[in-house]
Design a protein around this motif. Structure first.
Motif, short mmCIF file in Angstrom:
data_model
loop_
_atom_site.label_atom_id
_atom_site.label_comp_id
_atom_site.label_asym_id
_atom_site.label_seq_id
_atom_site.Cartn_x
_atom_site.Cartn_y
_atom_site.Cartn_z
N TYR A 103 -62.93 -15.08 -31.65
CA TYR A 103 -62.29 -16.24 -32.28
C TYR A 103 -62.31 -16.02 -33.78
O TYR A 103 -63.39 -15.87 -34.38
CB TYR A 103 -63.04 -17.52 -31.90
CG TYR A 103 -62.98 -17.81 -30.42
CD1 TYR A 103 -63.86 -17.20 -29.54
CD2 TYR A 103 -62.02 -18.67 -29.90
CE1 TYR A 103 -63.80 -17.44 -28.18
CE2 TYR A 103 -61.95 -18.92 -28.53
CZ TYR A 103 -62.85 -18.30 -27.68
OH TYR A 103 -62.77 -18.53 -26.34
N THR B 34 -56.47 -6.21 -23.56
CA THR B 34 -56.56 -7.52 -24.20
C THR B 34 -55.40 -7.69 -25.17
O THR B 34 -55.07 -6.78 -25.91
CB THR B 34 -57.89 -7.63 -24.98
OG1 THR B 34 -58.98 -7.23 -24.14
CG2 THR B 34 -58.13 -9.07 -25.43
N TYR B 36 -53.69 -10.09 -28.27
CA TYR B 36 -53.88 -11.11 -29.28
C TYR B 36 -52.53 -11.44 -29.92
O TYR B 36 -51.61 -10.62 -29.93
CB TYR B 36 -54.84 -10.63 -30.38
CG TYR B 36 -56.30 -10.73 -30.04
CD1 TYR B 36 -56.90 -9.83 -29.17
CD2 TYR B 36 -57.10 -11.72 -30.60
CE1 TYR B 36 -58.25 -9.93 -28.85
CE2 TYR B 36 -58.44 -11.83 -30.30
CZ TYR B 36 -59.01 -10.93 -29.44
OH TYR B 36 -60.36 -11.02 -29.13
N GLN B 38 -50.85 -13.12 -33.58
CA GLN B 38 -51.17 -13.52 -34.94
C GLN B 38 -49.94 -14.12 -35.61
O GLN B 38 -48.91 -13.46 -35.77
CB GLN B 38 -51.68 -12.33 -35.77
CG GLN B 38 -52.13 -12.73 -37.16
CD GLN B 38 -52.73 -11.59 -37.96
OE1 GLN B 38 -52.45 -10.43 -37.70
NE2 GLN B 38 -53.56 -11.93 -38.96
N PRO B 44 -55.88 -13.59 -35.98
CA PRO B 44 -55.43 -13.32 -34.61
C PRO B 44 -56.05 -14.31 -33.62
O PRO B 44 -57.16 -14.82 -33.84
CB PRO B 44 -55.93 -11.89 -34.35
CG PRO B 44 -56.07 -11.29 -35.70
CD PRO B 44 -56.50 -12.41 -36.60
N ARG B 45 -55.31 -14.55 -32.55
CA ARG B 45 -55.77 -15.48 -31.52
C ARG B 45 -55.69 -14.80 -30.17
O ARG B 45 -54.64 -14.22 -29.83
CB ARG B 45 -54.90 -16.73 -31.54
CG ARG B 45 -55.30 -17.81 -30.54
CD ARG B 45 -54.42 -19.05 -30.70
NE ARG B 45 -53.10 -18.85 -30.12
CZ ARG B 45 -52.59 -19.54 -29.11
NH1 ARG B 45 -53.35 -20.45 -28.52
NH2 ARG B 45 -51.37 -19.33 -28.67
N PHE B 46 -56.75 -14.86 -29.40
CA PHE B 46 -56.78 -14.27 -28.07
C PHE B 46 -55.75 -14.95 -27.18
O PHE B 46 -55.63 -16.19 -27.16
CB PHE B 46 -58.18 -14.43 -27.46
CG PHE B 46 -58.26 -14.11 -26.00
CD1 PHE B 46 -58.24 -15.12 -25.04
CD2 PHE B 46 -58.33 -12.81 -25.58
CE1 PHE B 46 -58.31 -14.83 -23.69
CE2 PHE B 46 -58.40 -12.51 -24.22
CZ PHE B 46 -58.39 -13.52 -23.29
#
Lengths: 113, 111
Positions: A103, B34, B36, B38, B44-46
């Protein structure tokens, strides 16, 4: 939770000055990461901590950079002395045990003149 | 570290489904995939993570073929607010394989 909080959001300083960036991770997260983002190099990992202990600092560019995590709710990234090439956006991120899911904070945009 | 290759940029129109494919030929057995997202001036955001087959959440779907040498992020019915950079990351931190952010794919959604 408010998420990862970084301060300041913007910092403008002159070459040679000391710069301190701050980060408050999400409560309960065991891992804290510092990244730097530039147009030329993209997003680079500088250092990360586990339970306040630095685990990997191989990304720290040189001795002018240092990071500390005195407790579970606070970390600093310090640049002394700062140089124009340090201008970038610095992000702090935190995670729980699943480190792939991080996060990110809103970042600190640093400009060194 | 597994190297990833994804398109530098893509354009789409509102309401369309967008598929972004990432190649990772030397993915290791323990590596996860994974993604992400942005947005400008944000961190950045998962979005989503998977190991094999298909994973779906409220934001996206991730398709991973059996050989795991590639993966496709699918965004259903995109809107202007989906304009962002999308990063494909391969690795598993718990096995010492920290993932590395590449240049990502810059998605532009047009009206």
């Amino acid at each position: 939770d408010a998420g990862v909080i970084q301060s300041p959001r913007h910092e403008v300083t002159e070459m040679g000055q000391e710069v301190t960036l701050r980060c408050k991770p999400i409560s309960g997260h065991d891992y804290l990461f510092w990244y730097r983002q530039t147009m030329m190099r993209g997003l680079e990992l500088l250092i990360y901590f586990n339970n306040n202990v630095p685990i990997d600092d191989s990304g720290m560019p040189e001795d002018r950079f240092s990071a500390k995590m005195p407790n579970a709710s606070f970390s600093t990234l310090k640049i002394q002395p700062s140089e124009p090439r340090d201008s970038a956006v610095y992000f702090c991120a935190s995670s729980g045990q699943v480190k792939n899911i991080q996060y990110f904070g809103a970042g600190t945009r640093l400009s060194v003149l | 570290l597994a190297k990833t290759t994804q398109p530098i940029s893509m354009d789409s129109y509102e309401g369309q489904e967008v598929n972004i494919t990432c190649s990772h030929n030397n993915i290791a057995t323990n590596d996860y995939i994974t993604w992400y997202q942005q947005f400008p001036s944000q961190g950045p955001r998962f979005i989503i993570q998977g190991y094999k087959t298909k994973v779906t959440n409220e934001v996206a779907s991730l398709f991973i073929p059996a050989d795991r040498k590639s993966s496709t992020l699918s965004l259903p019915r995109v809107s202007l607010s989906d304009t962002a950079v999308y990063y494909c990351l391969v690795g598993e931190w718990n096995y010492g394989q920290n993932f590395v952010f590449g240049p990502g794919t810059r998605l532009s959604v047009l009206p």
